[in-house]
Write an enzyme that holds these catalytic residues in place. Sequence first.
Site, PDB file in Angstrom:
ATOM      1  N   LYS A 265       0.827  -1.212   0.000  1.00 57.38           N
ATOM      2  CA  LYS A 265       0.000   0.000   0.000  1.00 57.38           C
ATOM      3  C   LYS A 265       0.859   1.260   0.000  1.00 57.38           C
ATOM      4  CE  LYS A 265      -2.754  -0.636   3.451  1.00 57.38           C
ATOM      5  NZ  LYS A 265      -3.736  -1.170   4.331  1.00 57.38           N
ATOM      6  N   ARG A 266       2.000   1.141   0.654  1.00 58.46           N
ATOM      7  CA  ARG A 266       2.928   2.260   0.735  1.00 58.46           C
ATOM      8  C   ARG A 266       3.289   2.748  -0.684  1.00 58.46           C
ATOM      9  NH1 ARG A 266       8.104   2.352   0.392  1.00 58.46           N
ATOM     10  NH2 ARG A 266       8.245   0.090   0.236  1.00 58.46           N
TER      11      ARG A 266
END
Length: 507
Positions: A265-266
Site C-alpha cells: 500500500k505504501r
Amino acid sequence: MSQRVRVRFAPSPTGGLHLGGVRTVLYNYLFARQHGGDFVLRIEDTDQTRFVPGAEAYILDCLTWCGLEPDESVVKPGAYGPYRQSERKEMYQQYAHRLVEQGDAYYAFDTPAELEAMREQYKTPENPSPTYNQQVRQHMRNSLNMELEAARELIAEGTPYVVRIKMPEDEVIGFTDMVRGQVNVHTSQVDDKVLLKADGMPTYHLAVVVDDYLMKITHAFRGEEWLSSAPVHLMLWRKLGWEDSMPAWAHLPLIMGPDGAKLSKRHGNKYGFPIFAMNWTDPVKNEFTEGFRERGFLPEAFVNLLALMGWNDGSGQEIFTLDEMVQRFNMERVHSAGAQFDFEKAKWYNHEWIKRSTAQRLLPEVQQVLAQKGISDCNEQVLLKVIDLVKERCTLLNDFYEQAGFFFQGPASIDTESIKGKWNEQKTLFFTELIRNYELTQLWQATDLEHAFKEIASVNGLKPGELMLPFRIMLVGGKFGPAVFDIAEIIGKEATIARIKHTLSLL
Ligand code: GLU
C-alpha cells in the site's frame, strides 16, 4: 493426470485484495479450467484477532468483477464444506492430538510472560528475536519435559495450552516446486510452530494442511511469502500419514514496486497508483485504498496484465483473452524471479483492451462513468456511436467523461483564450452565416455540414483551416475530440447552433 484437478485460493479475510492475491486467483483459475478441474475458494479465518468485517464479501465481489468465479465457495457450497475455517473448528483438533500421541507434536503451557523471558534470554545481536525451536524447547514448560500424564492432568485442570509441532532434529526437508524446482530446507532452520491455539482454534499451518487434505486439493499455488512455511506443511503431511495425497506446490513470484521492494500500500500512496482490485475502506482503521476498477480499468485488462506479471507463453504476445490464457497457461513458464509492477504498462494494457472492445461491451461501464457526472439519460444508439468515435482516445474508462461527455452536455467551460487571439469581424460574420445555413438545412449529415461550412468560408474569402479550431472549441470547449463534423452530426442541429451562439456571445 488420473485424479480430478482441484485447486484452491485460500485468503484470510483481513483486508482488501492486493493485485498479487488476484494473480494467485488467476493462476489457480486458469489451471483448473485448463484441466477441467475445480477451483475452490476457502476462507481462512482462524485468526480471529485479524478478522475484518466485510473483507470476505469484498473478496467474493472482486472475483466476480474479474470473471474468476470459484466452483465451490461459501456462497456456492460443494461436497467439501464448510468453506469457512471458523466453521470447521472441530475437524482440526483430533489431528493435533493425534500428532501429540505419535510424538510429533507436544503440549506447551508457557505463559506470555515466560515466552517473553525466553526471548530476552536467547536474544543475541545476530538473532534479535529468537523463536521457540529445537534448542529452546527443552528449557520450556511443555510435555516434552514432563510425563505426558502430567501434561494431561494440567489440561484437565484447565491450564491453558497450545500444541506445537516438534520439528525433527537434523533432517533436510525437500520438495519439488512447480516454479522453483527442487527446494531443500534444513529442519534446524524451522521453529516449532503452534498448531492449535489456546482458544482451541487451529493455526493457519494446521488448518491449511487438514483442509487441503479433506478437500482433496491436488495443486496448491500461493505467493512466495509462504515458501518459508512449506517445510512445516510438508512435515504435517508426512506425519499425518498423507504424503501420498500431498498437492503439488507452486510458490508464485513476488510482485515488486518501482523501487524493487515487495509491492505494498505504501507504494500505492507514494506513486499514486491502485494496488487493490476494487476500492476498499478498512472499517477498523477507517482507511481508504483505491481500486483498479474505480480507477477505470476493464476487468479483461486487469486479469491480462496480472497474468503477464510472472508468466508469458514465449511468443511475445501480450494481449490475451481469458479463454486464450486458459489454452496457453503453463506453470512451467512462470518465472521465479520477482515481477516488477509498472503502472504505465498497466495503463497500456487497459488502452489496448478499450480499443479492442466493442461499443456494446463498453456500454455499461461508460454509462456508469457518465452517470457519475450527472449524464444519465443518453440515447443508447447515440452513445454506442460515440463510444466507437472516441474509444481510441481513452486509456482509462473515466476518460470517457472528458472524451464523450460533451456529446450529451454543453461544455462546462469554453477555452475562448485559444480563439480570441486570431478573432476578427469576418469570423463573426462567417459563423453568423453558418448558423443561418444550418438552421435551414434539412440534411444533418457530417459530409453535408462540412460541405456547407467550406463553401461559406470560400465565399467569404476565408480558409476553412482557420475556422475549424474555433468551431471545435465552440462544440466541445477545448482543443480535443474526434472529427468536428462527426460531433456536430451527433449532437444535432439545435445543440450545434446553440453552442456556436453561446461562444459568439462570449467573444
Ligand atoms: N491464508 C493464507 C493467505 O492468507 C493462504 C496461504 C496458502 O495458500 O497456503 O494467503
